[in-house]
Design a protein around this motif. Sequence first.
Motif, PDB file in Angstrom:
ATOM      1  N   VAL A  69       0.836  -1.206   0.000  1.00  0.00           N
ATOM      2  CA  VAL A  69       0.000   0.000   0.000  1.00  0.00           C
ATOM      3  C   VAL A  69       0.864   1.246   0.000  1.00  0.00           C
ATOM      4  CG1 VAL A  69      -1.681   1.325   1.320  1.00  0.00           C
ATOM      5  CG2 VAL A  69      -1.940  -1.153   1.124  1.00  0.00           C
ATOM      6  N   ARG A  70       1.863   1.262   0.874  1.00  0.00           N
ATOM      7  CA  ARG A  70       2.710   2.451   0.971  1.00  0.00           C
ATOM      8  C   ARG A  70       3.492   2.685  -0.318  1.00  0.00           C
ATOM      9  NH1 ARG A  70       8.306   3.706   4.014  1.00  0.00           N
ATOM     10  NH2 ARG A  70       8.120   5.976   4.079  1.00  0.00           N
ATOM     11  N   THR A  71       4.075   1.630  -0.875  1.00  0.00           N
ATOM     12  CA  THR A  71       4.873   1.815  -2.080  1.00  0.00           C
ATOM     13  C   THR A  71       4.004   2.175  -3.276  1.00  0.00           C
ATOM     14  OG1 THR A  71       4.854  -0.564  -2.550  1.00  0.00           O
ATOM     15  CG2 THR A  71       6.706   0.292  -1.257  1.00  0.00           C
ATOM     16  N   GLY A  72       2.742   1.738  -3.258  1.00  0.00           N
ATOM     17  CA  GLY A  72       1.830   2.170  -4.307  1.00  0.00           C
ATOM     18  C   GLY A  72       1.593   3.667  -4.275  1.00  0.00           C
ATOM     19  N   MET A  73       1.519   4.231  -3.074  1.00  0.00           N
ATOM     20  CA  MET A  73       1.370   5.674  -2.932  1.00  0.00           C
ATOM     21  C   MET A  73       2.611   6.394  -3.417  1.00  0.00           C
ATOM     22  SD  MET A  73      -0.477   5.682   0.814  1.00  0.00           S
ATOM     23  CE  MET A  73      -0.519   7.469   0.944  1.00  0.00           C
ATOM     24  N   ILE A  74       3.781   5.816  -3.153  1.00  0.00           N
ATOM     25  CA  ILE A  74       5.029   6.407  -3.638  1.00  0.00           C
ATOM     26  C   ILE A  74       5.056   6.377  -5.165  1.00  0.00           C
ATOM     27  CG2 ILE A  74       7.535   6.120  -3.726  1.00  0.00           C
ATOM     28  CD1 ILE A  74       7.351   5.033  -0.828  1.00  0.00           C
ATOM     29  N   ASN A  75       4.667   5.251  -5.763  1.00  0.00           N
ATOM     30  CA  ASN A  75       4.636   5.156  -7.223  1.00  0.00           C
ATOM     31  C   ASN A  75       3.681   6.175  -7.828  1.00  0.00           C
ATOM     32  OD1 ASN A  75       6.575   3.219  -7.672  1.00  0.00           O
ATOM     33  ND2 ASN A  75       5.151   1.502  -7.737  1.00  0.00           N
ATOM     34  N   ARG A  76       2.554   6.394  -7.160  1.00  0.00           N
ATOM     35  CA  ARG A  76       1.618   7.421  -7.634  1.00  0.00           C
ATOM     36  C   ARG A  76       2.300   8.782  -7.670  1.00  0.00           C
ATOM     37  NH1 ARG A  76      -2.363   8.946  -3.218  1.00  0.00           N
ATOM     38  NH2 ARG A  76      -0.439   9.995  -2.591  1.00  0.00           N
ATOM     39  N   ALA A  82       6.741  12.647 -12.790  1.00  0.00           N
ATOM     40  CA  ALA A  82       7.209  12.351 -14.146  1.00  0.00           C
ATOM     41  C   ALA A  82       6.312  13.021 -15.177  1.00  0.00           C
ATOM     42  CB  ALA A  82       7.246  10.842 -14.366  1.00  0.00           C
ATOM     43  N   ARG A  83       5.015  12.947 -14.956  1.00  0.00           N
ATOM     44  CA  ARG A  83       4.056  13.577 -15.879  1.00  0.00           C
ATOM     45  C   ARG A  83       4.279  15.086 -15.950  1.00  0.00           C
ATOM     46  NH1 ARG A  83      -1.350  13.309 -13.259  1.00  0.00           N
ATOM     47  NH2 ARG A  83      -0.775  15.384 -12.483  1.00  0.00           N
ATOM     48  N   GLU A  84       4.480  15.717 -14.804  1.00  0.00           N
ATOM     49  CA  GLU A  84       4.617  17.174 -14.761  1.00  0.00           C
ATOM     50  C   GLU A  84       5.937  17.665 -15.339  1.00  0.00           C
ATOM     51  OE1 GLU A  84       2.129  19.333 -13.791  1.00  0.00           O
ATOM     52  OE2 GLU A  84       1.039  17.435 -13.960  1.00  0.00           O
ATOM     53  N   THR A  85       6.958  16.825 -15.352  1.00  0.00           N
ATOM     54  CA  THR A  85       8.274  17.252 -15.842  1.00  0.00           C
ATOM     55  C   THR A  85       8.654  16.636 -17.179  1.00  0.00           C
ATOM     56  OG1 THR A  85       9.325  15.471 -14.568  1.00  0.00           O
ATOM     57  CG2 THR A  85       9.158  17.647 -13.510  1.00  0.00           C
ATOM     58  N   GLY A  86       7.897  15.630 -17.629  1.00  0.00           N
ATOM     59  CA  GLY A  86       8.166  15.011 -18.919  1.00  0.00           C
ATOM     60  C   GLY A  86       9.302  14.011 -18.925  1.00  0.00           C
ATOM     61  N   VAL A  87       9.724  13.549 -17.750  1.00  0.00           N
ATOM     62  CA  VAL A  87      10.829  12.581 -17.721  1.00  0.00           C
ATOM     63  C   VAL A  87      10.277  11.157 -17.786  1.00  0.00           C
ATOM     64  CG1 VAL A  87      12.346  14.121 -16.418  1.00  0.00           C
ATOM     65  CG2 VAL A  87      10.919  12.481 -15.180  1.00  0.00           C
ATOM     66  N   PRO A  88      10.978  10.249 -18.438  1.00  0.00           N
ATOM     67  CA  PRO A  88      10.587   8.830 -18.398  1.00  0.00           C
ATOM     68  C   PRO A  88      10.715   8.286 -16.976  1.00  0.00           C
ATOM     69  CG  PRO A  88      12.108   9.283 -20.207  1.00  0.00           C
ATOM     70  CD  PRO A  88      12.118  10.491 -19.330  1.00  0.00           C
ATOM     71  N   ILE A  89      10.037   7.154 -16.717  1.00  0.00           N
ATOM     72  CA  ILE A  89      10.036   6.593 -15.375  1.00  0.00           C
ATOM     73  C   ILE A  89       9.953   5.071 -15.452  1.00  0.00           C
ATOM     74  CG2 ILE A  89       7.515   6.812 -15.176  1.00  0.00           C
ATOM     75  CD1 ILE A  89       7.916   7.373 -12.178  1.00  0.00           C
ATOM     76  N   ALA A  90      10.600   4.419 -14.490  1.00  0.00           N
ATOM     77  CA  ALA A  90      10.525   2.958 -14.373  1.00  0.00           C
ATOM     78  C   ALA A  90       9.882   2.592 -13.043  1.00  0.00           C
ATOM     79  CB  ALA A  90      11.918   2.343 -14.461  1.00  0.00           C
ATOM     80  N   THR A  91       9.082   1.552 -13.057  1.00  0.00           N
ATOM     81  CA  THR A  91       8.562   1.027 -11.810  1.00  0.00           C
ATOM     82  C   THR A  91       9.603   0.115 -11.169  1.00  0.00           C
ATOM     83  OG1 THR A  91       6.731  -0.170 -10.784  1.00  0.00           O
ATOM     84  CG2 THR A  91       7.503  -0.986 -12.882  1.00  0.00           C
ATOM     85  N   GLY A  92       9.391  -0.206  -9.903  1.00  0.00           N
ATOM     86  CA  GLY A  92      10.262  -1.171  -9.250  1.00  0.00           C
ATOM     87  C   GLY A  92       9.935  -2.589  -9.709  1.00  0.00           C
ATOM     88  N   ALA A 101      -1.652 -11.046  -7.345  1.00  0.00           N
ATOM     89  CA  ALA A 101      -2.272 -10.139  -8.318  1.00  0.00           C
ATOM     90  C   ALA A 101      -2.987  -8.966  -7.674  1.00  0.00           C
ATOM     91  CB  ALA A 101      -3.250 -10.912  -9.202  1.00  0.00           C
ATOM     92  N   SER A 102      -3.295  -9.070  -6.368  1.00  0.00           N
ATOM     93  CA  SER A 102      -3.982  -7.962  -5.693  1.00  0.00           C
ATOM     94  C   SER A 102      -3.093  -6.729  -5.563  1.00  0.00           C
ATOM     95  CB  SER A 102      -4.463  -8.395  -4.309  1.00  0.00           C
ATOM     96  OG  SER A 102      -3.380  -8.582  -3.417  1.00  0.00           O
ATOM     97  N   THR A 103      -1.795  -6.878  -5.804  1.00  0.00           N
ATOM     98  CA  THR A 103      -0.878  -5.733  -5.736  1.00  0.00           C
ATOM     99  C   THR A 103      -0.814  -4.961  -7.052  1.00  0.00           C
ATOM    100  OG1 THR A 103       1.079  -6.997  -6.419  1.00  0.00           O
ATOM    101  CG2 THR A 103       0.548  -6.975  -4.059  1.00  0.00           C
ATOM    102  N   ALA A 104      -1.597  -5.373  -8.036  1.00  0.00           N
ATOM    103  CA  ALA A 104      -1.506  -4.788  -9.380  1.00  0.00           C
ATOM    104  C   ALA A 104      -1.610  -3.273  -9.374  1.00  0.00           C
ATOM    105  CB  ALA A 104      -2.572  -5.388 -10.293  1.00  0.00           C
ATOM    106  N   ASP A 105      -2.533  -2.731  -8.586  1.00  0.00           N
ATOM    107  CA  ASP A 105      -2.758  -1.291  -8.605  1.00  0.00           C
ATOM    108  C   ASP A 105      -1.567  -0.497  -8.071  1.00  0.00           C
ATOM    109  OD1 ASP A 105      -5.212  -1.492  -9.793  1.00  0.00           O
ATOM    110  OD2 ASP A 105      -6.360  -1.332  -7.919  1.00  0.00           O
ATOM    111  N   THR A 106      -0.707  -1.122  -7.269  1.00  0.00           N
ATOM    112  CA  THR A 106       0.467  -0.401  -6.756  1.00  0.00           C
ATOM    113  C   THR A 106       1.467  -0.128  -7.868  1.00  0.00           C
ATOM    114  OG1 THR A 106       1.820  -2.343  -6.128  1.00  0.00           O
ATOM    115  CG2 THR A 106       0.154  -1.600  -4.558  1.00  0.00           C
ATOM    116  N   PHE A 107       1.337  -0.858  -8.968  1.00  0.00           N
ATOM    117  CA  PHE A 107       2.165  -0.620 -10.147  1.00  0.00           C
ATOM    118  C   PHE A 107       1.367   0.118 -11.229  1.00  0.00           C
ATOM    119  CE2 PHE A 107       3.799  -4.495  -8.140  1.00  0.00           C
ATOM    120  CZ  PHE A 107       5.136  -4.150  -7.956  1.00  0.00           C
TER     121      PHE A 107
END
Length: 363
Positions: A69-76, A82-92, A101-107
């Motif tokens: 849950v916490r890391t999903g908030m960080i990814n958000r 990234a959206r506001e600055t136009g830089v590419p981004i990678a998920t963990g 599969a219940s963790t899908a939304d955190t990514f």
Amino acid sequence: MIAGRKDDHVRHAHEQQRRPAGDNRFDDVRFVHHALAGLDRSEVSLATRFGGIAWEVPLYINAMTGGSVRTGMINRDLAIAARETGVPIATGSMSAYFADASTADTFRVMRKENPGGFIMANVNANATVENARRAVGLLEADALQIHLNAVQETVMPEGDRDFSAWAATIEKIVKGVGVPVIVKEVGFGLSRETLLRLRTLGVRLADVSGSGGTDFARIENDRRDRADYSFLLGWGQSTPACLLDAQDAGLPVLASGGVRHPLDVVRALALGAVAAGASGLFLKTVLDAGVPGLVSLISAWLDQVAALMTVLGARTPADLTRCDVLIQGSLSAFCARRGIDTDRLATRSRSFTSTVEGETSDD
């Protein structure tokens, strides 16, 4: 268990950023200052092209987290920045998603918050082709990172102990995933021999991800009941060492690991990287100052990279490879041991200047 480990990683990585920085070989790279090299700032473009990929900037937010849950908030928050600055981004690493599969939304939150951005999914070198495709599909990813982390897994109490199938797995994923694949380390560096091996596997892009930044051996050692792998702290090659080692390896390389400020970005580009990424500092910033703080930091970095390019006379990131640089200190010693000629880097602008003057004279 996986969610707890992901939260542990964030906590320890954040703590590392609060400690005094250790050795960083970027400081062994110095530009020769040419006082009349400067350009009109309006002539400078930050766009970079490599391996069929086009980015508007040579900076990216590298892989960090996801799976709780916490890391999903960080990814958000990272995705919004990234959206506001136009830089590419990678998920963990998306191993948590494959296990649960219940963790899908955190990514998936990355694509939700950054629908038009360049997003890289991330899997380990044990992933099946099917799971690699699932990762790409979940994020509608533009590229896939495969991370190599044998040292981290070795120190991790619950880590993998069999790395023998990695090469074959990488080859299968490259052939079967349908998007560009970037093979990266997690902070211990890619040697020239590794890059050449990756080429034989069909890999066309790599992220050297050297030492000097977040140390995952330290993170995993801190998670152990007894810190009995402390002798591995500092393992691997620095990012500048990897970039110098990568010359003539025949692969476009990205640079991450120990990138602290815009000068390090420009140094990495001058040593041949097509772009530079950061994780630890960006993580600390978003945790301490929120999205506005990270947007402000990245925006400042991009402006300062362009300013440094203007002073150095580089119209594009690729032009920085014509700038004269001095390789000093232990980085110079590494190059000497590896048979890397660094003397030519100190005067390489002369050949370019001679060519330009010759063309002018012919006109």
